[in-house]
Design a protein around this motif. Sequence first.
Motif, PDB file in Angstrom:
ATOM      1  N   SER A  84      -3.367   9.856  -0.408  1.00  0.00           N
ATOM      2  CA  SER A  84      -3.775   9.500   0.806  1.00  0.00           C
ATOM      3  C   SER A  84      -5.273  10.138   1.184  1.00  0.00           C
ATOM      4  O   SER A  84      -5.806   9.505   1.864  1.00  0.00           O
ATOM      5  CB  SER A  84      -2.896  10.452   1.951  1.00  0.00           C
ATOM      6  OG  SER A  84      -2.809  11.813   1.783  1.00  0.00           O
ATOM      7  N   GLN A 125       0.089   0.175  -0.494  1.00  0.00           N
ATOM      8  CA  GLN A 125       1.684   0.522  -0.962  1.00  0.00           C
ATOM      9  C   GLN A 125       1.632   1.373  -2.285  1.00  0.00           C
ATOM     10  O   GLN A 125       2.423   2.347  -1.972  1.00  0.00           O
ATOM     11  CB  GLN A 125       2.386  -0.677  -1.528  1.00  0.00           C
ATOM     12  CG  GLN A 125       3.572  -0.686  -1.928  1.00  0.00           C
ATOM     13  CD  GLN A 125       4.139  -1.928  -2.423  1.00  0.00           C
ATOM     14  OE1 GLN A 125       3.627  -3.082  -2.422  1.00  0.00           O
ATOM     15  NE2 GLN A 125       5.463  -1.942  -3.007  1.00  0.00           N
ATOM     16  N   GLU A 173       0.667   5.068  -0.606  1.00  0.00           N
ATOM     17  CA  GLU A 173       1.719   5.804  -0.442  1.00  0.00           C
ATOM     18  C   GLU A 173       2.794   6.272  -1.118  1.00  0.00           C
ATOM     19  O   GLU A 173       3.318   7.158  -1.285  1.00  0.00           O
ATOM     20  CB  GLU A 173       2.556   4.634   0.904  1.00  0.00           C
ATOM     21  CG  GLU A 173       3.803   5.494   1.691  1.00  0.00           C
ATOM     22  CD  GLU A 173       4.363   4.568   2.652  1.00  0.00           C
ATOM     23  OE1 GLU A 173       5.143   4.844   3.163  1.00  0.00           O
ATOM     24  OE2 GLU A 173       3.886   3.390   2.546  1.00  0.00           O
ATOM     25  N   LYS A 228       1.128   9.135  -3.399  1.00  0.00           N
ATOM     26  CA  LYS A 228       0.788  10.435  -2.563  1.00  0.00           C
ATOM     27  C   LYS A 228      -0.728  10.305  -2.758  1.00  0.00           C
ATOM     28  O   LYS A 228      -1.370  11.328  -3.163  1.00  0.00           O
ATOM     29  CB  LYS A 228       1.294  11.648  -2.952  1.00  0.00           C
ATOM     30  CG  LYS A 228       2.895  11.561  -3.011  1.00  0.00           C
ATOM     31  CD  LYS A 228       3.329  11.200  -1.649  1.00  0.00           C
ATOM     32  CE  LYS A 228       5.051  11.180  -1.845  1.00  0.00           C
ATOM     33  NZ  LYS A 228       5.439  10.824  -0.417  1.00  0.00           N
TER      34      LYS A 228
END
Length: 890
Positions: A276, A268, A271, A274
Amino acid sequence: MDQEGQYPLTQEFQKVLLSCTPSSLVREENHENGDLNGSGKASHSEEDFFDIDTQVFEKWTPFLRQSIEKGQLGLVAEELPNSIDDNFEGLEMQFLHDSQVSDKLKNSIGQVSQIQDLIENSLLQEVNELQEELTHSTNEVIMKKQLYVNNKKTSMKISEATILISKILQILELANKCQELIIEADFFKALQNLDSLEKIYLQDFKNYNFQFLKDIYASIPFLKKSIKDECINLISNSFNSNLGKNLNAVGERVFSVYVDELVPNWLQKREGMKLSNFKFNSPVEISLRDEEILRKIDLQGYFKLDEFHDSILIFETLGELDYLISETSKEYDFRKTKLIDPLSWKKSRSTPPSHKPGDLASDPFAQVLNMERLREYFLKILGFLLYDITLNKSTDFTLVNNNYSATNEFWDGLMNRMEPYLRYFVSDKLQTEEELSQFKDFLCVYVAILENYQLDIEPLLRILGSIFSKFCRITTIAFKKEFEILLNDDDFMPLTINDRHLYEKVLKICWMKEDELVKSQKDVTDENGEFVVTLPFSPLYPMTCTLMKKTYAKLTSFIGIFYRHDLHTLSNTLVSTIDSIFSKVVNEKIRAKLDTTSREEIAQILINLDYFIVAAKEFSHLMTKENIMQNPTVEIKLSSIKKYIESRKYAETKLIELIDTKVSDILETVELDWNATVTRTEPDISIIDIAQFLEMMFSSTLVNLPYSVQTLLIFREFDSLTRQFLDILLHGTPDHISQESVLNFEVDIKYLESIIPRIFPTSDEDSFNNSSEIQSPLTATSPTFNGNGRSVNSIENNIKSLEATFTELKQCIELLKQDNFTEYANPEIRPRKYPRVKPEDASILIRKVQVHSATATALEDDSRGSLGDDSTGRDLSSSSSRIAKFFNRH
């Protein structure tokens, strides 16, 4: 000076007396003046003399007391008169001249004597009394002292007895308390009591012959042994409670905190923030963990280890810590053996990590392996590892002789035994993508936990690498099956799309050429205003691109959350998998299709291959940009690009062979009348068939081929066609042909040449009106390369080049049409009019037409001298002789 030293007291006393005499003298003088009665004077004088002022007497008292204490009172009285001479020597004359003073002195001497007598009598009496009292008191004191001494000895004995009794009671109390503490399992306090008992006995009762104390003292070793045995029993009981079912509960609890809380929270946050590029258990993820969640996996709350602390203190106090370590190690090793059952506990590394588990096929443990058993087994091991870490840290690694890698040694030894089984489980038991993903997720979280506790994760990383490799293989197999279905269902026709949404989706999915991508966005409506787009490739290409992207996304997602070690190997596996799919699946399956005899399919395959080359290049760029190593300097280039290029060349060759075969087959059906007596204005029906075939093939079948391929095929086929017609003319005709047949052949050749502008049109109108010759009934359409930005000049040059392939054939026809063959032999005319006709071919052709012998003879004679001066540099002397031979052959 000597006198002063002999009579210091007298001198001082004299001075005091003198200081007090005036009052006495005055009283005496008054007495003499007032009462002359002798008796009265004496009586009155004594009373007045002894009526001394208290303050004056107090001044005398110290000197008198000092004289008495020194026993010199009489001596002072005797020396007092003498001291007058010594002390008042200077005043003697003065006193002698002073009658009053002299009288007073005389009177005072008597008074002093009286005082002396009085003092001596009273003081002597007092001294005697004091002496008597002192003697009496001394006797009393001596008696009381003797009594006191006797009482003190008795009291000391009583005190000693009291202390002894209290210490005996203390020993008894310590002995009793020690028994109670042992029963209560408070061994350290019990040992402290034993130490106190032993010290008291050795200090105070060692020399006493108290049998019961000796018995108590003799029981101390037994009690110490009992404490040691009970400590060992407590440790054993602690192992029973902590290394039983509790291990599974601890492992499950810690693992569930990771799976159910830490991992979802990280996904969570990743995401939302940002992040990733960062994976679970990376430093970034660890720094963002919730402290409330981390408190749930605090190991101090899972295990009770007080008995170990007490035991270490007890055995350190006893100086037998090595015994505790030895006994604990024996018990611990026994627990480890039971823990890893059915595997055997071995610390040796006799089996290399790369050992293949083929010999485990009949192993009972391997046969019962499944996901649930492995999960339960590993969580139990996890619980033990956490227990071992907690135990060693809380005891400061005392029980393992300061071996700070003790837990890792156990784990390495276990993985040395377990790794072959895991490899066997992955290779033989896990057969689906879902099973591999499930086991991968479990092991990845397990690795994260081990990594957080500084345990060796290399063995499990190797297993995770093998899991990813097998996942890649299964994914490749699934891709192959699905691609085969797509390939078999493909119609090998350009893709026509009537839906704008689908068209935009295809553009996003497919990798297109830049110029075609620009073109594809224009002219997307037909003459009726409806949306329609025809793309060069067949449906196989976009569907394969979609499948390829899904496969790549599946592979990257498989390693996207957890895998963060050995990224170089993972990247190589990922790249080799994608490359294998492109080359060994897509390329080989498409290449196998080239064995078909359908020109349309081969042409479409060639077009598809051209786009697959683009796809492979773009996929290389994509993987370079999104490389899992996150290294911008890494450049990935798929080797499948070269494979596609090779297949493309092979497809070109196959297409050329098929077209050549087809043209040859059509030419075999051509039957021209070489002895015709009537000329015709229309081409032979077989020539029309050839023209229609070529026009249809290049304007429809091969219309979507790359421009370079189309140009190559067109030139290749027209060159082959003209060479075959020339060969027919030279070697496939009778020995003698008619002029009418030559004219008819010229009509056929011109018809074939007339289709060139329709294949390379300079404008839409040129497609139909470029020639005054008879047109093919087939309506030609503009080929792709005329609409792909090719310049008109380039097309016109291609037309001229292509028309040049008919030059030699047309010159041969022109030669056959001549009535006088001397033009060819004329060195001025031949290079200009027949530059492409070879002498030997000219001899054959001239021989085939009907000519007069005189003309032939003239040609032969002229050729001897003139043909040698050929401006093209050819040696025509031998050709002339061959022509003569052809003429004389029949």
